[in-house]
Design an enzyme around this catalytic site. Structure first.
Site, PDB file in Angstrom:
ATOM      1  N   LYS A 176       0.878  -1.120   0.218  1.00  0.00           N
ATOM      2  CA  LYS A 176       0.031  -0.096   0.138  1.00  0.00           C
ATOM      3  C   LYS A 176       0.891   1.263   0.047  1.00  0.00           C
ATOM      4  O   LYS A 176       1.158   1.807   1.077  1.00  0.00           O
ATOM      5  CB  LYS A 176      -1.045   0.184   1.193  1.00  0.00           C
ATOM      6  CG  LYS A 176      -2.214   0.920   0.986  1.00  0.00           C
ATOM      7  CD  LYS A 176      -3.027   0.437  -0.155  1.00  0.00           C
ATOM      8  CE  LYS A 176      -4.055   1.485  -0.432  1.00  0.00           C
ATOM      9  NZ  LYS A 176      -5.032   1.199  -1.567  1.00  0.00           N
ATOM     10  N   SER A 189      -8.371  -0.123  -5.117  1.00  0.00           N
ATOM     11  CA  SER A 189      -8.642  -0.056  -3.624  1.00  0.00           C
ATOM     12  C   SER A 189     -10.319   0.236  -3.658  1.00  0.00           C
ATOM     13  O   SER A 189     -11.127  -0.604  -3.851  1.00  0.00           O
ATOM     14  CB  SER A 189      -7.759   1.280  -3.381  1.00  0.00           C
ATOM     15  OG  SER A 189      -7.837   1.254  -1.976  1.00  0.00           O
TER      16      SER A 189
END
Length: 587
Positions: A193, A387
């Site tokens: 991430k 996402s």
């Protein structure tokens, strides 16, 4: 005297404000007038060529509110969105008056998945037996991707073709924050991430570099394979040509098979005449794709059945959002509306989003899940569905993506700035607080988080990640542990996501619509789109200040505007985020 000057100043300010209001209203009226003119169907003569340039940013659908264009002259252009580009190429394929397509492209604002949609439409057009001819003085890598579909690709003898390979560049703000005395306090889940990296690092982490190399390589491989098939040049050879920058001149482009010949514009027009069986003195009749408006058979169908296409484009935020954002309330309302409409037999959710608010994503996810229980809902992914963009897609019956769509990035993060050093050392500002409980000022930006506060926020992020992976696992019929193993914030292309089981099929929005109709067992239907695009006149008056400032910033910052925009978006984030850090551009 003081009162006199105040009155004079107030009068001057009033005149200036009135002038700007009049200008804005005038532009609104003229824009609406121009829009009404552009909606009129142009009469097409026999033996006509469809002229395609597309030298402007390609949005998902035609937006009549042109005030957000890059220059005032663009306000009166007839830019069309991807939806109309695809439908008009399809219509031209069946139109006996259209004999072929003339591609006249140098630069265009589109990412790879959008280009793939247009490219596939051009290839389908050729199946009719009609010709495509391409000419340019300069081919960018994006426009050449489209041009390579043509029967003949020509380049000006002094022209240039950019064929150098792809790159992805990230911007890092760590040292800027340090100079300002600001600390970015990061709480995240996901090894990959990387949305937080620009604020705490000055270069890519090893994990981030690994995933960027992977997805960029996947996109490039698809790019070369498609051009290889169209130009009959091996993909390995194309890789070598780009890697060694062998194409420096127009002659090089001919020698290596990227273009068929070098020609001047008059020679290209002469060849068009030969395609159309015209005499040397005859004029080539053409119509631009922006002016070529014909009836869409799906719109003119007499059937009561409908397929609703809901466009979810932009960052995901709570509330109504805007035409450039996915507002959870606006999109949820659109999904509920079509779910309750008996005439709507199936739904296509078109997602083009890097993600955003995890909470807003969950609100939209719920509506997708409820819709799936009563009628088919298919997701069509555009350039990005990552996402939060993947979160809202996961509950659908099936997911379509292009091979070069950027998706995945299943991870969660939060950023809380500690601006104590900035306030104390740079500005000389100090703070004191009285509170009724230990955590009453949790999240305050004028001091660092305590260890206990950081643990509380980390638990919240962990919980959201657990919810995210569980809902993806349920939607994709996978185990949660498997989703976690391919999640961790890792970014995938559509081709890679297909192998991972994150998407079901490779294809564009038309493929998704066809699949939705098939699942609903309908053959005749109308297409209806949601949410409604803001009326240009109302939007202009409603946000004139923001639009004017945006226009001036784009003009003044130029190529630096994306950096400003990225910084602004990150600073405006609130709550826990599920979003992608990348903006992929093609030069």
């Amino acid at each position: 005297m003081k009162s006199f000057f105040k009155s004079v100043l107030a009068t001057i300010v009033g005149i200036i404000l009135s002038f700007f209001v009049i200008v804005i209203i005038t532009f609104g009226i003229m824009g609406a007038w121009m829009s009404s003119l552009s909606d009129k169907t142009v009469e097409i003569s026999d033996n006509t060529v469809l002229h395609i340039s597309l030298n402007y940013p390609i949005e998902e659908r035609t937006n009549k509110n042109n005030f957000q264009s890059y220059s005032f002259s663009d306000m009166f252009s007839e830019n069309i969105g991807l939806n109309d580009i695809l439908s008009r190429i399809e219509s031209a394929k069946e139109d006996d008056k259209i004999k072929g397509i003339y591609l006249d492209m140098s630069m265009m604002g589109a990412s790879f998945a959008t280009l793939q949609e247009i490219r596939n439409a051009l290839i389908d057009f050729k199946s009719s037996g009609k010709f495509i001819l391409s000419y340019s003085e300069y081919y960018s890598q994006g426009t050449y991707y489209l041009a390579s579909t043509a029967d003949k690709v020509y380049l000006n003898p002094e022209g240039i073709i950019d064929f150098s390979g792809l790159s992805s560049q990230s911007v890092f703000f760590k040292h800027t924050l340090e100079k300002l005395g600001i600390e970015a306090q990061i709480i995240k889940v996901g090894t990959y991430k990387s949305a937080v990296e620009p604020f705490v690092l000055d270069k890519m982490s090893a994990a981030n570099r690994e995933q960027v190399s992977s997805f960029l390589g996947s996109i490039y491989s698809n790019y070369l394979d498609e051009i290889a098939a169209s130009r009959n040049v091996p993909a390995d050879s194309l890789f070598q040509i780009a890697n060694e920058l062998k194409v420096e001149t127009a002659e090089d482009a001919v020698n290596y098979g990227l273009v068929d010949a070098t020609k001047y514009k008059d020679e290209v027009l002469a060849e068009l005449r030969s395609y159309l069986d015209l005499d040397d003195d005859d004029k080539v009749k053409s119509v631009s794709i922006e002016k070529y408006v014909v009836n869409n058979p799906n719109q003119s169908s007499s059937s009561r059945d409908r397929i609703a296409v809901i466009y979810a484009v932009g960052n995901i935020v709570s509330g109504e959002g805007s035409d450039q954002q996915i507002g959870s309330e606006k999109i949820s309302r659109a999904i509920r509306t079509v779910r309750k409409d008996d005439k709507v037999k199936a739904v296509v959710l078109r997602v083009n989003s890097p993600g955003g608010s995890a909470l807003a994503s969950d609100v939209i996810w719920r509506e997708v899940k409820l819709t799936k229980e009563v009628k088919p809902i298919i997701v069509s992914m555009g350039d990005l569905a990552a996402s939060g963009g993947y979160y809202i897609s996961a509950a659908a019956d099936s997911i379509f993506a292009q091979p070069n769509t950027i998706t995945g990035s299943i991870g969660v993060f939060g950023i809380i700035p500690n601006m104590q050093g900035f306030f104390n050392d740079k500005l000389g500002i100090t703070f004191d607080v009285v509170k009724t409980g230990e955590f009453a000022d949790l999240g305050s930006i004028n001091r660092p988080l305590t260890a206990q506060e950081e643990a509380i926020i980390q638990r919240s992020v962990n919980k959201i990640y657990d919810t995210f992976t569980k809902k993806v696992a349920d939607g994709r019929d996978k185990s949660q542990s498997y989703i976690d193993s391919i999640g961790q914030g890792r970014v995938w292309t559509g081709s890679q996501a297909l192998e991972m089981g994150l998407v079901d099929k490779l294809g564009g929005i038309e493929d998704a619509i066809t699949a939705a109709a098939s699942k609903a067992n309908i053959e005749e239907y109308k297409i209806v789109t949601y949410p409604a695009i803001s009326d240009p006149f109302e939007a202009l008056l409603g946000n004139s200040k923001d639009r004017i400032s945006q226009w001036f910033l784009k003009k003044e910052l130029g190529v630096a505007y994306p950096v400003y925009q990225q910084s602004k978006e990150m600073l405006e984030q609130t709550g826990i985020q599920a979003r992608l850090p990348y903006t992929i551009t093609i030069k």
